[in-house]
Design a protein around this motif. Structure first.
Motif, mmCIF file in Angstrom:
data_model
loop_
_atom_site.group_PDB
_atom_site.id
_atom_site.type_symbol
_atom_site.label_atom_id
_atom_site.label_comp_id
_atom_site.label_asym_id
_atom_site.label_seq_id
_atom_site.Cartn_x
_atom_site.Cartn_y
_atom_site.Cartn_z
ATOM 1 N N THR A 1 -65.191 -78.960 40.555
ATOM 2 C CA THR A 1 -64.348 -78.665 39.396
ATOM 3 C C THR A 1 -63.959 -77.197 39.293
ATOM 4 O OG1 THR A 1 -66.306 -78.360 38.020
ATOM 5 C CG2 THR A 1 -65.307 -80.573 38.067
ATOM 6 N N THR A 2 -64.548 -76.355 40.136
ATOM 7 C CA THR A 2 -64.265 -74.922 40.015
ATOM 8 C C THR A 2 -63.651 -74.293 41.258
ATOM 9 O OG1 THR A 2 -66.524 -74.371 40.698
ATOM 10 C CG2 THR A 2 -66.113 -74.582 38.326
ATOM 11 N N ARG A 3 -63.807 -74.933 42.432
ATOM 12 C CA ARG A 3 -63.327 -74.316 43.660
ATOM 13 C C ARG A 3 -62.507 -75.286 44.494
ATOM 14 N NH1 ARG A 3 -67.763 -72.233 47.243
ATOM 15 N NH2 ARG A 3 -65.962 -71.479 48.353
ATOM 16 N N GLY A 4 -61.542 -74.733 45.182
ATOM 17 C CA GLY A 4 -60.799 -75.506 46.149
ATOM 18 C C GLY A 4 -61.575 -75.587 47.454
ATOM 19 N N MET A 5 -61.028 -76.320 48.408
ATOM 20 C CA MET A 5 -61.640 -76.443 49.734
ATOM 21 C C MET A 5 -60.644 -75.972 50.775
ATOM 22 S SD MET A 5 -63.591 -80.139 49.788
ATOM 23 C CE MET A 5 -62.104 -81.097 49.821
ATOM 24 N N ALA B 1 -57.017 -78.254 46.311
ATOM 25 C CA ALA B 1 -57.333 -77.526 45.080
ATOM 26 C C ALA B 1 -58.542 -78.172 44.403
ATOM 27 C CB ALA B 1 -56.134 -77.541 44.134
ATOM 28 N N ASN B 2 -59.168 -77.464 43.462
ATOM 29 C CA ASN B 2 -60.279 -78.073 42.731
ATOM 30 C C ASN B 2 -59.767 -79.323 41.998
ATOM 31 O OD1 ASN B 2 -58.838 -76.195 41.028
ATOM 32 N ND2 ASN B 2 -60.403 -76.504 39.491
ATOM 33 N N LYS B 3 -60.555 -80.382 42.051
ATOM 34 C CA LYS B 3 -60.263 -81.690 41.445
ATOM 35 C C LYS B 3 -59.027 -82.398 42.015
ATOM 36 C CE LYS B 3 -60.472 -80.038 37.195
ATOM 37 N NZ LYS B 3 -60.433 -79.994 35.753
ATOM 38 N N GLU B 4 -58.458 -81.906 43.093
ATOM 39 C CA GLU B 4 -57.258 -82.523 43.668
ATOM 40 C C GLU B 4 -57.594 -83.857 44.344
ATOM 41 O OE1 GLU B 4 -53.524 -81.545 46.684
ATOM 42 O OE2 GLU B 4 -55.166 -80.114 46.515
#
Length: 133
Positions: free
Chosen positions: A39-43, A92-95
């Protein structure tokens, strides 16, 4: 290392029709879902390898259209056209990415499912494996 994404493959057809002689030339679809659960960082880069059942063949026009529409950033077909490898530069986070892949049945007879996997490109020692549901 904790896996921070969901990977799911769902058949959009009745399993016992795969390999059926009357279905030669028909398209069989799979729904793919990849989701970053952080919920806070993309990959960074994510790779998914779809291993085709033995009686199906790659639908190149579909893959080219999906690439052109930005469903994924790159693809390649490897191992004598038995694996489709899809790449995303980032999540993106939560994508969530949810889409259908379609393949054409090329012959009738025994048709074996193979496991699929997805992983972060720089963490390929921790893949998530799935059989189609």
């Amino acid at each position: 290392m904790k896996v921070l994404f969901v990977f799911k493959v769902t058949q959009q057809f009745t399993k016992n029709t795969l390999g059926d002689g009357s279905k030669t030339g028909n398209e069989f679809k799979y729904q793919i879902k990849l989701q970053n659960t952080n919920t806070t960082r993309g990959m960074g880069m994510v790779v998914m390898i779809f291993r085709l059942p033995s009686c199906l063949e790659v639908n190149f026009p579909l893959l080219d259209g999906m690439l052109g529409n930005g469903v994924f950033d790159m693809y390649e077909v490897v191992n004598s056209n038995t694996e489709v490898v899809l790449y995303w530069r980032q999540f993106a986070n939560k994508e969530t990415k949810k889409f259908n892949l379609g393949f054409v049945q090329s012959y009738a007879g025994e048709c074996y499912e193979k496991p699929h996997n997805a992983y972060m490109y720089y963490n390929d020692d921790a893949p998530v494996w799935r059989l189609a549901e």
